[in-house]
Design a protein around this motif. Structure first.
Motif, short mmCIF file in Angstrom:
data_model
loop_
_atom_site.label_atom_id
_atom_site.label_comp_id
_atom_site.label_asym_id
_atom_site.label_seq_id
_atom_site.Cartn_x
_atom_site.Cartn_y
_atom_site.Cartn_z
N ALA A 98 48.57 31.99 32.91
CA ALA A 98 47.74 32.84 34.63
C ALA A 98 46.41 33.69 33.30
O ALA A 98 44.92 33.87 33.37
N SER A 99 46.77 33.96 31.72
CA SER A 99 46.19 34.33 31.00
C SER A 99 44.88 33.82 30.80
O SER A 99 43.69 34.07 30.02
N ALA A 238 50.63 36.17 39.25
CA ALA A 238 50.55 36.18 37.68
C ALA A 238 49.00 37.12 37.47
O ALA A 238 49.00 37.71 36.90
N VAL A 239 48.12 35.96 38.00
CA VAL A 239 46.77 36.03 37.69
C VAL A 239 46.34 37.59 38.18
O VAL A 239 45.74 38.46 37.21
N LEU A 242 47.62 40.86 35.83
CA LEU A 242 47.11 40.38 34.98
C LEU A 242 45.80 41.19 35.58
O LEU A 242 45.72 42.06 34.05
N ALA A 243 45.01 40.56 35.79
CA ALA A 243 43.68 40.87 35.71
C ALA A 243 43.97 42.60 36.15
O ALA A 243 43.08 43.18 36.10
N HIS A 244 45.05 43.08 37.71
CA HIS A 244 44.65 44.81 37.79
C HIS A 244 44.81 45.12 36.40
O HIS A 244 44.35 46.20 36.48
N ASP A 332 38.58 33.13 42.06
CA ASP A 332 37.83 32.55 40.32
C ASP A 332 38.81 32.07 38.97
O ASP A 332 38.85 30.69 39.15
N ALA A 333 39.85 32.07 39.27
CA ALA A 333 40.96 32.17 37.95
C ALA A 333 41.62 31.06 38.55
O ALA A 333 41.88 30.03 37.86
#
Length: 446
Positions: A98-99, A238-239, A242-244, A332-333
């Motif tokens: 995810a990172s 997880a994405v 992490l974005a949050h 997008d990710a």
């Protein structure tokens, strides 16, 4: 001996108060806790009784919020279970991928702390300070009002006896009310802990700055009925997490703005005294379920004031902007994930409607944490991304004055036109300053 009626074991409130104020210790709280729907069985009831005894022995005017933590852990169920090695490894792998994906979708830096897993108990302990911050103002006001009205409702003969034996009886009643409210908050937070899947699942920054985590205990329930591989779900969530976390770490002012807006809302919290009076006058002392209902239904909280509505609108707009940005960046990710669209729709529905725990919290405290305009905000951020690119979009989070407004969500075309203009429009003051700098003669006075 004839059977006693079913409610014979229910405590009489006046008798409870008489015994309590006469030095007889805590009232029989078993029936009270049962009526309140508190978890924990016999052990939980005994724990609440001990907490009530302590509250009455130390009537210092404050609420012991550790009661909320204890009740939340009991309500969450299986909260002490740690993630298995397999679950931890799967979440670690998901965060690693995810990172990397997120690096392609946002300019915000990676987190300094390695993301990990949380049990329900750990989530409760780490987030309870935030819930207490929201709940304490209304809890104190309700406890004060109920104390005043209930004291006035005590028959004169009992009131005289209480005043002679315990001069500070009112504060003791206040402590009992506060204890019950804390227990209700704990039940609500425990319900949330059984439902959330990540640290940022509720939308507000519950975890410390720079921290991100998933709750493996709750991931399986999230995916029920989706027919999607659990690893895909874990990777998508997880994405999002992490974005949050990256957003709040980058925009340091954002956390303060949210808490300030919540403080503005809480500052004007009040209690409907007329409703409290009607509640006390019609209260059947043997109906302990009614006491629970008074707290959990929000009936003692008056309609929101104009200033509270304004604060709530600001909060909803900010939450919608946060969640909308996270939605776009996550989309997008996770474009590589085959079922990302289905997972995204599930997340949006959960955030837009709120779960039972979130709805119960809104009723208990009077403050809703749902971004009502999530889809509109996400559509606006998509337009901004297409027009300005990732860097231009993310730059809007560098200062609160640059952040889009509720009007911008309503009119994204005007926002895009303003952001993409070769030169920002000037007002009269800007033009006069430029003329002075160029040495132009000032316009003649009118």
């Amino acid at each position: 001996m004839a059977d006693e009626p079913d409610d014979a074991s229910e405590p009489d409130l006046q008798e409870m108060l008489r015994r309590m104020m006469a030095g007889g210790g805590a009232p029989d709280t078993a029936a009270l806790a049962k009526a309140m729907g508190l978890p924990g069985g016999a052990a939980g009831l005994e724990q609440l009784m001990a907490q009530l005894r302590q509250a009455m022995q130390n009537p210092d005017g404050t609420i012991d919020w550790s009661i909320a933590t204890d009740q939340a852990i009991a309500a969450a169920g299986a909260g002490t279970l740690s993630a298995t090695d397999q679950q931890t490894a799967a979440v670690t792998q998901a965060f690693g991928v995810a990172s990397l994906w997120l690096d392609e979708s946002t300019t915000f830096d990676t987190l300094p702390e390695t993301p990990g897993t949380l049990t329900r108990t750990q989530w409760i302990r780490q987030t309870m300070p935030f819930w207490v911050q929201l709940a304490e103002p209304v809890a104190l006001r309700i406890a004060d009002s109920l104390t005043s009205v209930f004291t006035e409702q005590i028959p004169p003969e009992i009131a005289g006896e209480l005043a002679a034996r315990v001069p500070d009886a009112g504060r003791m009643i206040q402590q009992v009310c506060g204890t019950i409210f804390a227990a209700q908050l704990g039940a609500v937070v425990g319900g949330l802990a059984a439902d959330v899947v990540s640290g940022g699942d509720v939308g507000v920054p519950l975890l410390p700055d720079g921290k991100a985590a998933l709750l493996p205990q709750n991931l399986a329930a999230f995916g029920e009925g989706l027919d999607i591989d659990e690893q895909q779900i874990a990777l998508y969530l997880a994405v999002r997490e992490l974005a949050h976390a990256r957003l709040f770490r980058h925009a340091r002012w954002l956390r303060l703005q949210l808490t300030s807006t919540i403080a503005d809302f809480s500052r004007d919290l009040g209690v409907d005294i007329d409703q409290v009076q009607r509640f006390a006058e019609g209260f059947d002392p043997t109906d302990t379920e009614r006491l629970k209902e008074a707290f959990s239904s929000g009936e003692l909280i008056p309609p929101k004031t104009e200033s509270q509505e304004a604060a709530l609108n600001r909060l909803e707009t900010t939450l919608a902007l946060v969640e909308g940005w996270v939605d776009v960046v996550t989309a997008d990710a996770t474009a590589r994930l085959p079922k990302s669209g289905a997972i995204a729709e599930t997340v949006r529905r959960r955030r837009a409607t709120g779960g039972p725990g979130e709805q119960a919290f809104a009723t208990l405290v009077g403050l809703e944490l749902r971004p009502r305009r999530l889809r509109e905000a996400a559509a606006m951020w998509r337009r901004v991304t297409d027009a300005l690119g990732t860097a231009g979009r993310d730059a809007l989070w560098s200062h609160p004055d640059l952040l889009p407004t509720a009007e911008d969500i309503d009119a994204p075309d005007a926002l895009i036109a303003r952001l993409t203009a070769a030169e920002p429009p000037k007002d009269d003051v800007d033009r006069e300053i430029e003329e002075l700098l160029r040495g132009d003669d000032p316009p003649p006075p009118v």
